[in-house]
Design a protein around this motif. Structure first.
Motif, PDB file in Angstrom:
ATOM      1  N   ALA A   1       0.830  -1.204   0.000  1.00 13.68           N
ATOM      2  CA  ALA A   1       0.000   0.000   0.000  1.00 13.68           C
ATOM      3  C   ALA A   1       0.867   1.257   0.000  1.00 13.68           C
ATOM      4  CB  ALA A   1      -0.914  -0.004   1.221  1.00 13.68           C
ATOM      5  N   SER A   2       0.313   2.316  -0.569  1.00 12.67           N
ATOM      6  CA  SER A   2       1.007   3.606  -0.520  1.00 12.67           C
ATOM      7  C   SER A   2       0.720   4.300   0.806  1.00 12.67           C
ATOM      8  CB  SER A   2       0.554   4.499  -1.682  1.00 12.67           C
ATOM      9  OG  SER A   2       0.877   3.918  -2.930  1.00 12.67           O
ATOM     10  N   ASN A   3      -0.540   4.327   1.199  1.00 13.95           N
ATOM     11  CA  ASN A   3      -0.908   4.996   2.443  1.00 13.95           C
ATOM     12  C   ASN A   3      -1.931   4.229   3.274  1.00 13.95           C
ATOM     13  OD1 ASN A   3       0.570   7.605   2.004  1.00 13.95           O
ATOM     14  ND2 ASN A   3      -0.780   7.690   0.208  1.00 13.95           N
ATOM     15  N   GLN A   4      -2.853   3.534   2.621  1.00 16.27           N
ATOM     16  CA  GLN A   4      -3.986   2.990   3.375  1.00 16.27           C
ATOM     17  C   GLN A   4      -4.380   1.591   2.889  1.00 16.27           C
ATOM     18  OE1 GLN A   4      -7.152   5.770   4.211  1.00 16.27           O
ATOM     19  NE2 GLN A   4      -8.729   4.184   4.035  1.00 16.27           N
ATOM     20  N   VAL A   5      -4.903   0.837   3.865  1.00 10.77           N
ATOM     21  CA  VAL A   5      -5.457  -0.492   3.597  1.00 10.77           C
ATOM     22  C   VAL A   5      -6.935  -0.469   3.990  1.00 10.77           C
ATOM     23  CG1 VAL A   5      -5.382  -2.952   4.159  1.00 10.77           C
ATOM     24  CG2 VAL A   5      -3.253  -1.648   4.016  1.00 10.77           C
ATOM     25  N   ASN A   6      -7.802  -0.899   3.089  1.00 10.45           N
ATOM     26  CA  ASN A   6      -9.243  -0.932   3.358  1.00 10.45           C
ATOM     27  C   ASN A   6      -9.720  -2.379   3.469  1.00 10.45           C
ATOM     28  OD1 ASN A   6      -9.709   1.937   3.186  1.00 10.45           O
ATOM     29  ND2 ASN A   6      -9.450   1.748   0.965  1.00 10.45           N
ATOM     30  N   VAL A   7     -10.615  -2.611   4.439  1.00 11.82           N
ATOM     31  CA  VAL A   7     -11.146  -3.951   4.667  1.00 11.82           C
ATOM     32  C   VAL A   7     -12.672  -3.914   4.578  1.00 11.82           C
ATOM     33  CG1 VAL A   7     -11.226  -5.943   6.199  1.00 11.82           C
ATOM     34  CG2 VAL A   7      -9.201  -4.448   6.202  1.00 11.82           C
ATOM     35  N   ASP A   8     -13.233  -4.829   3.770  1.00 15.50           N
ATOM     36  CA  ASP A   8     -14.695  -4.953   3.649  1.00 15.50           C
ATOM     37  C   ASP A   8     -15.119  -6.316   4.188  1.00 15.50           C
ATOM     38  OD1 ASP A   8     -15.135  -2.471   2.341  1.00 15.50           O
ATOM     39  OD2 ASP A   8     -14.414  -3.342   0.474  1.00 15.50           O
ATOM     40  N   TYR A   9     -16.058  -6.309   5.142  1.00 17.17           N
ATOM     41  CA  TYR A   9     -16.592  -7.554   5.712  1.00 17.17           C
ATOM     42  C   TYR A   9     -18.001  -7.768   5.187  1.00 17.17           C
ATOM     43  CZ  TYR A   9     -12.940  -6.386   9.132  1.00 17.17           C
ATOM     44  OH  TYR A   9     -11.763  -6.039   9.746  1.00 17.17           O
ATOM     45  N   LEU A  10     -18.289  -8.980   4.757  1.00 19.11           N
ATOM     46  CA  LEU A  10     -19.619  -9.285   4.230  1.00 19.11           C
ATOM     47  C   LEU A  10     -20.052 -10.683   4.673  1.00 19.11           C
ATOM     48  CD1 LEU A  10     -22.058  -8.728   2.323  1.00 19.11           C
ATOM     49  CD2 LEU A  10     -20.682  -9.733   0.472  1.00 19.11           C
ATOM     50  N   VAL A  11     -21.253 -10.768   5.211  1.00 24.16           N
ATOM     51  CA  VAL A  11     -21.864 -12.062   5.518  1.00 24.16           C
ATOM     52  C   VAL A  11     -23.146 -12.158   4.714  1.00 24.16           C
ATOM     53  CG1 VAL A  11     -22.842 -13.569   7.286  1.00 24.16           C
ATOM     54  CG2 VAL A  11     -20.910 -12.076   7.854  1.00 24.16           C
ATOM     55  N   TYR A  12     -23.210 -13.167   3.828  1.00 21.17           N
ATOM     56  CA  TYR A  12     -24.389 -13.311   2.966  1.00 21.17           C
ATOM     57  C   TYR A  12     -24.574 -14.773   2.595  1.00 21.17           C
ATOM     58  CZ  TYR A  12     -27.646 -12.578  -0.896  1.00 21.17           C
ATOM     59  OH  TYR A  12     -28.737 -12.609  -1.719  1.00 21.17           O
ATOM     60  N   ASN A  13     -25.766 -15.300   2.866  1.00 23.44           N
ATOM     61  CA  ASN A  13     -26.118 -16.681   2.509  1.00 23.44           C
ATOM     62  C   ASN A  13     -25.115 -17.702   3.034  1.00 23.44           C
ATOM     63  OD1 ASN A  13     -28.487 -16.001   1.240  1.00 23.44           O
ATOM     64  ND2 ASN A  13     -27.659 -16.103  -0.828  1.00 23.44           N
ATOM     65  N   GLY A  14     -24.708 -17.528   4.281  1.00 26.03           N
ATOM     66  CA  GLY A  14     -23.834 -18.511   4.902  1.00 26.03           C
ATOM     67  C   GLY A  14     -22.376 -18.408   4.522  1.00 26.03           C
ATOM     68  N   ILE A  15     -21.985 -17.342   3.837  1.00 25.75           N
ATOM     69  CA  ILE A  15     -20.580 -17.138   3.458  1.00 25.75           C
ATOM     70  C   ILE A  15     -20.065 -15.865   4.111  1.00 25.75           C
ATOM     71  CG2 ILE A  15     -18.957 -16.757   1.572  1.00 25.75           C
ATOM     72  CD1 ILE A  15     -20.098 -19.528   1.559  1.00 25.75           C
ATOM     73  N   PHE A  16     -18.950 -15.992   4.809  1.00 23.25           N
ATOM     74  CA  PHE A  16     -18.293 -14.839   5.423  1.00 23.25           C
ATOM     75  C   PHE A  16     -17.122 -14.449   4.534  1.00 23.25           C
ATOM     76  CE2 PHE A  16     -15.251 -13.395   8.976  1.00 23.25           C
ATOM     77  CZ  PHE A  16     -15.631 -12.075   8.828  1.00 23.25           C
ATOM     78  N   SER A  17     -17.170 -13.243   3.968  1.00 23.82           N
ATOM     79  CA  SER A  17     -16.139 -12.766   3.039  1.00 23.82           C
ATOM     80  C   SER A  17     -15.381 -11.596   3.648  1.00 23.82           C
ATOM     81  CB  SER A  17     -16.761 -12.328   1.710  1.00 23.82           C
ATOM     82  OG  SER A  17     -17.395 -13.402   1.066  1.00 23.82           O
ATOM     83  N   ILE A  18     -14.076 -11.628   3.468  1.00 27.72           N
ATOM     84  CA  ILE A  18     -13.208 -10.520   3.879  1.00 27.72           C
ATOM     85  C   ILE A  18     -12.425 -10.074   2.655  1.00 27.72           C
ATOM     86  CG2 ILE A  18     -11.329  -9.772   5.379  1.00 27.72           C
ATOM     87  CD1 ILE A  18     -12.038 -12.027   7.288  1.00 27.72           C
ATOM     88  N   THR A  19     -12.555  -8.798   2.294  1.00 18.31           N
ATOM     89  CA  THR A  19     -11.827  -8.245   1.148  1.00 18.31           C
ATOM     90  C   THR A  19     -10.869  -7.167   1.627  1.00 18.31           C
ATOM     91  OG1 THR A  19     -13.684  -8.673  -0.350  1.00 18.31           O
ATOM     92  CG2 THR A  19     -12.032  -7.089  -1.085  1.00 18.31           C
TER      93      THR A  19
END
Length: 368
Positions: A278-296
């Motif tokens: 990263a140059s300056n920042q790291v972004n994290v997206d959390y999603l729970v949908y239809n039994g799947i936990f996703s981390i981006t």
């Protein structure tokens, strides 16, 4: 008879129902035949009433005819039951068992009926499907292990070649005293560096092999509690790299059923990898949908090259950036293995803004 059997629709009956139905047909047919035989015997007796030899033999003939009728009826009804209810599913199962014994799992077991044999075929198909899945998983594991061994051998070849060259250099010039003490010490230090590098590789290989035996211990945890732990970890990792972190979340459940330690390990590897580029920042997206936990995890760096997108999840891949040589290139590979152990997966891509984007998915049981 065929119309009666068709009317009974034996395919939609259980084995017991079919057996009872066929026996009812059998009894009706046999009793009808016996009635005709009684009538026949009575007419024969009247015809031979005045015969010199009498008509006592008619009773014997009648008994024999009745026994033959019952016997032939039993054989016919048994053959009919076998043909209609057992022959086809047994042939299907025998053929399937032969294919399985020859390691051919690329087929499907299907039998259109509603009886117990149909259930047996469905159970057999489920077993075949599971065997095929296990076989493919084993094959992938073997292929990955072979690939890992090939990469490991390739990466060890360079330090070994260097050490061999330095060893030949020392054994050639040291006896002739044509090498200075300073040069000798410098050569030994270089050899020591490569020895340490090989030790790290061996330790890395051991850690990868242990991943296969790592148990999955799922537990119920509140979504907000888990996110708080992950955010805290992301902030700490980003601070160590002189970067900042931010996150957003969306969930259709308040409870997750996951292996928290495994999720944390994958997450920390992903954030550390994002913070590195990263140059300056790291972004994290959390999603729970239809039994799947996703981390981006997305960074604001230059993103993955085409080569990186193809090879980033391979073990010991470090890219071409100078800072890439400071680590063993195992982070995303470990994430991929752990996600798959949790019945999920790992995807590597570039975000719309150009930075790198890594998404980890975990199968979880969700209580809404």
């Amino acid at each position: 008879m065929a119309k009666i059997i068709s009317y009974l629709r034996l395919k939609n009956m259980t084995m017991l129902q079919s057996f009872v139905a066929l026996n009812c047909v059998y009894l009706v047919a046999v009793l009808t035949a016996i009635v005709f035989e009684f009538d026949w015997a009575d007419r024969i007796r009247r015809r031979f009433a005045d015969h010199p030899f009498g008509n006592d033999w008619v009773i014997t003939a009648q008994i024999i005819a009745m026994l033959l009728t019952i016997g032939i009826g039993l054989v016919l009804i048994a053959g009919l039951f076998y043909k209609l209810k057992l022959k086809k599913p047994l042939e299907i199962l025998m053929s399937a068992s032969k294919k399985i014994s020859s390691n051919d799992l690329g087929f499907h077991v299907s039998y259109d009926s509603k009886d117990e044999m149909s259930e047996l075929c469905r159970a057999f198909e489920k077993m075949r499907s599971q065997l095929e899945s296990n076989f493919k998983a084993l094959w992938r594991s073997v292929e990955e292990r072979n690939q890992l061994n090939a990469i490991f051998a390739h990466d060890l070849r360079t330090p070994l070649s260097i050490m061999k060259g330095y060893s030949e250099f020392i054994t050639t010039y040291l006896p002739q005293k044509r090498i200075s003490e300073e040069k000798l010490l410098d050569t030994i230090k270089t050899m020591e560096t490569h020895i340490l590098r090989m030790e790290r590789y061996v330790e890395s290989m051991n850690s990868i092999q242990k991943l296969d035996d790592m148990p999955i211990n799922k537990q119920e945890i509140e979504f907000d509690t888990l996110i708080a732990l992950l955010d805290n970890s992301a902030s700490r990792i980003a601070d160590q790299s002189g970067k900042t972190s931010d996150s957003c979340r969306s969930a259709d459940s308040t409870l997750l059923f996951v292996d928290m330690d495994l999720v944390m390990q994958v997450f920390e590897n992903m954030v550390a990898n994002g913070a590195r580029y990263a140059s300056n920042q790291v972004n994290v997206d959390y999603l729970v949908y239809n039994g799947i936990f996703s981390i981006t995890v997305t960074d604001d760096g230059s993103g993955f090259s085409n080569d990186d997108l193809r090879k980033s999840v391979l073990p010991f891949y470090r890219g071409v950036e100078p800072e890439a040589n400071e680590h063993q290139g195992l982070g995303l590979y470990i994430c991929k293995v752990l996600c798959e152990k949790h019945q999920g997966g790992l995807q590597v891509a570039n975000s719309s803004s150009g930075g790198g984007k890594v998404t980890a998915n975990f199968l979880c049981h969700v209580d809404k």
